[in-house]
Design an enzyme around this catalytic site. Sequence first.
Site, mmCIF file in Angstrom:
data_model
loop_
_atom_site.group_PDB
_atom_site.id
_atom_site.type_symbol
_atom_site.label_atom_id
_atom_site.label_comp_id
_atom_site.label_asym_id
_atom_site.label_seq_id
_atom_site.Cartn_x
_atom_site.Cartn_y
_atom_site.Cartn_z
ATOM 1 N N GLN A 19 4.204 -6.808 5.034
ATOM 2 C CA GLN A 19 3.535 -7.735 4.104
ATOM 3 C C GLN A 19 3.443 -9.131 4.730
ATOM 4 O OE1 GLN A 19 2.320 -6.444 1.308
ATOM 5 N NE2 GLN A 19 3.349 -4.500 1.714
ATOM 6 N N TYR A 59 8.965 0.585 0.621
ATOM 7 C CA TYR A 59 7.761 1.409 0.473
ATOM 8 C C TYR A 59 6.509 0.578 0.162
ATOM 9 C CZ TYR A 59 8.797 2.152 -4.686
ATOM 10 O OH TYR A 59 9.045 2.054 -6.028
ATOM 11 N N GLU A 60 5.379 1.234 0.207
ATOM 12 C CA GLU A 60 4.069 0.569 0.004
ATOM 13 C C GLU A 60 3.887 -0.572 1.024
ATOM 14 O OE1 GLU A 60 1.957 2.052 -2.098
ATOM 15 O OE2 GLU A 60 0.442 0.669 -1.328
ATOM 16 N N GLY A 61 4.330 -0.321 2.272
ATOM 17 C CA GLY A 61 4.276 -1.353 3.324
ATOM 18 C C GLY A 61 5.554 -2.165 3.279
#
Lengths: 587, 587
Positions: free
Chosen positions: A434, A427-429
């Site tokens: 990243q 999650y969160e990319g």
Amino acid sequence: MTYRAPVEEMVFTLRHVAGLDAVLAEGGSDLAPEDAIAILEEAGRFAAGVIAPLNRAGDRHGTPFSEGAVTTPPGWAAAYRAFVAGGWNGVLASPEHGGQGLPHLVAAACTEMWNGANLAFGLCPLLTAGGIEALAAHGSDDLKGRYLEKLVSGAWTATMNLTEPQAGSDLSGLRTRAEPNGDGSYRITGAKIYITYGEHDLADNICHLVLARLKDAPAGTRGISLFLVPKVLPDGARNDLRCSGIEHKLGIHASPTCSMAFGDGGGATGWLIGEENRGLACMFTMMNSARLNVGLQGVGVAEAATQKALDYARERRQGRAPGAAEPVSAIAAHADVQRMLLTMKAYTAASRGICYLTAQALDAAHGPEGRTAYDRASLLTPVAKAFATDIANEVTSLGVQVHGGMGFVEETGAAQLMRDARILGIYEGTNGIQAIDLVTRKLPLNGGTTVGAQIAAIRRVAEGLLKDGNPGFGHAAARLREGISSLDRATGFLLKALGSNRPQDALPGATPYLRLFGLVQGAACLAQAGLASSAALTAGETDPAHAARIALARFFAENLLPAASGLEQAILTGGSFADDPAFALAG
Amino acid sequence: MTYRAPVEEMVFTLRHVAGLDAVLAEGGSDLAPEDAIAILEEAGRFAAGVIAPLNRAGDRHGTPFSEGAVTTPPGWAAAYRAFVAGGWNGVLASPEHGGQGLPHLVAAACTEMWNGANLAFGLCPLLTAGGIEALAAHGSDDLKGRYLEKLVSGAWTATMNLTEPQAGSDLSGLRTRAEPNGDGSYRITGAKIYITYGEHDLADNICHLVLARLKDAPAGTRGISLFLVPKVLPDGARNDLRCSGIEHKLGIHASPTCSMAFGDGGGATGWLIGEENRGLACMFTMMNSARLNVGLQGVGVAEAATQKALDYARERRQGRAPGAAEPVSAIAAHADVQRMLLTMKAYTAASRGICYLTAQALDAAHGPEGRTAYDRASLLTPVAKAFATDIANEVTSLGVQVHGGMGFVEETGAAQLMRDARILGIYEGTNGIQAIDLVTRKLPLNGGTTVGAQIAAIRRVAEGLLKDGNPGFGHAAARLREGISSLDRATGFLLKALGSNRPQDALPGATPYLRLFGLVQGAACLAQAGLASSAALTAGETDPAHAARIALARFFAENLLPAASGLEQAILTGGSFADDPAFALAG
């Protein structure tokens, strides 16, 4: 005890790796280092004493869902109230909105502790923090006046509504719609998935930050706007939104992952945050700190797994270690178990250093360093997020391994940490995203000057090792210099590929590059802590933690950092596999 | 479809990496390669059509336990009956006992398929196979006459009762007791834990092979004897043993992991297998094949995860890949996802090659090569077990990652494969114990000649790559030669440390050494398959699988094998960390 906040190690890293004292001095606050330490000690007691004890039961209970309502596990609501009452929700937020205005560096350490104690619990304030940041930066005064103080106190919580079934990592395909009501508000209709804490019983109101598309908005990501859509409207009525279900997940069972339906009855009422069609830019504002926070979740859960494995390995007796006096040794005395334990300790400490360095850069961006520090934060953020969460998966899995058969049995708790940690790289990319962000957006920052300066800073640590000469560092200086050379060459290769407009040579190396960066930066962080300890020993201090830090820096450099050369080779291989038709991967 | 048996790839590996044709010719059976292939195709249909469909429901149902009875999930008993009726339980066993007497190589391929389809199901016949092997090698004629045929057919199943709460990896502390009844039978009393399929409803009888200690037996592992203790006695009465509970586990939910109580009513009746106090030697007889079978479980579940991820990556569309014609590409077209998919494919294929090579050595041990082949099997077994199961953890975790958020949601099934795989590195000797076995017992075999011969065989593959000159291999030859050099130096270092009686320098390097061995041996297996494909292309064959094999050998050599140099460095670091008092690991 399921988690002990390692405040002493954290403070040492904050001061000697991430420059806490300078951050406090530059921040213009009247907070002395001793005050910050006192706050962290108090946070550590709260994390260990109040939040950690809820972790195992939270996993077993999950969050039953019935008729649109989500029930958190027994004790969670009381713990959340205590968290809010202690002022912990507003550590980072500006005093202007009721926050404590502490530096990112102090907030980062707190975030690590909440999540080390209980990942599923820690997620709730983490989401609220993102909402606060977006609203504070882009909200109208009216909207801020209505919502910010409640969010900062934690009386209300926030969520991020990005993902839709057809739009995960790629938001350009979003279909949730927004139409102006003519009175400054908008009608929101659409369905969202994977909404963390989208519904719960911890707080009286939930402020959903929702990405949606206005009629006639440009296609793709340039036509997305951000709205605040509260569960309860200002007049006390329920908004036209509901939780339509929760996911049955591998881990973080006590954190409800909701499907949300907006506008079943004609449209949920929401208010624009920032400008129309600039929603993605508003999200980007908070991306550095949100991603850093996920990295800190990784550090926290890795720390918890390391403590648990170490406790077990000291108690469990099997076989006689070579040279041992007793007939049966603690498994912590066996070399192979020691390798696992030290790998866990070293990765955890290294990723802590990287995350704190990133927080320091966010703080310094508000000081005299300004843009340079902001760019450094941008460079380090994907490394902090992905390296710390990759190693969280590895460390929690090693934690299971140290427990042997007991690790595979759920009641031990080691398996839960591994299951919980598994979301962090997604999650969160995702961590792949990243890595792509690091290579394609961050390396080229300022023509490569930003990454060059960071490598130069690492080089100075290697020079410090050479000068120090403490034999406890073993071959750490040589290994670090080799690692830096690998990082240097790989960086040059990627920048050249990007500069020659050949992303197909750079993209295949993105993930190994991020790992290489994390290894070298992590080794430098441990070396820097070790150098501070070496100086302290020279100055006559006798705390045994100093020798342990030097030994840990050596272990990392001699045993884990050597992976750098293999990663470099994989990166320099470039596009040899990308889209090789022989694989027919795309079917 | 949840699993497709990759029979074509398996057969190619069997023939061109593991020498199936020679094994069949030397085995003296009249089985032609075509017959073996036909058997494997039939096994593949059974695995995919009958066993695989039970996997998801098995995970959800688990095996309810009530009043000593364990209920397997719906459909499992019928599938097990079909498995037995098809003769699949006796593939390896001697025709003398009703088995099919097929080579280890063919049995290995079958084992891979049962476990690729369903790890929890595959465990049951895997345990029975161990029981058959121990009984056939060491049982009295009377005992064999009473039990072997039923076990070979699968009418009855077998278990291994080794572990007790205080005796896991180290069996010297066993407390279960055996006393002679005077009629050739023994009374067994004690408690065992972690007994896989210790109780179930798939078969009419369960033959527990139980390690126990006779009165006045020597202390430690030299005083342990092996007994056959059936659930149902020859006269049809229930024996004095019961399942006292089952574990709540991270994975393989459909495989009951039982606590067993022997002799609550005075003593369970059992019969000695082999000689008194020689129980551990009896267990060692079957250790090579049992550990190989766990390695094959790793290959199977890694294959299943790879297929699942590839299917998903071809369907799921997100973002536009560089140079793609369509606005939104399948994620399989993105370089970072390709790296994950190829890593999964390459590790799976490499570990398959290593496991099949090990099976070949077990077969060859019965032929003219004799002891040399047996020693080679002993050398390769810990690598097959630990490398294949380590990569199973990595590959199944990558499978979750490829699925993104969907991977964390249980209904997708990717998470189950990761949970299930996690036990493989723990049971049948933890992977740390495999590494210690490899370094301290297997490297010194025949004064290092056995490992030397294996490295020489790998070197011949590298020479073959150099000669072949197919440009599709890229830099594979150079990378393999570097890998061999690392393996060579590390082997020399460890042999020297052991020869100088300095195990404290060798033991810390055991785990990285096993990984290094697996990487180099795995690269050689892929290269050998690639060389066979290159020859086939030269001979005019046009199957696209040939180019894919060459490309996979290249991918492994250029992207994964380069980790060898870092592992070598960690090994050569030696005992720098072992028992460093600075860590105070032992508390």
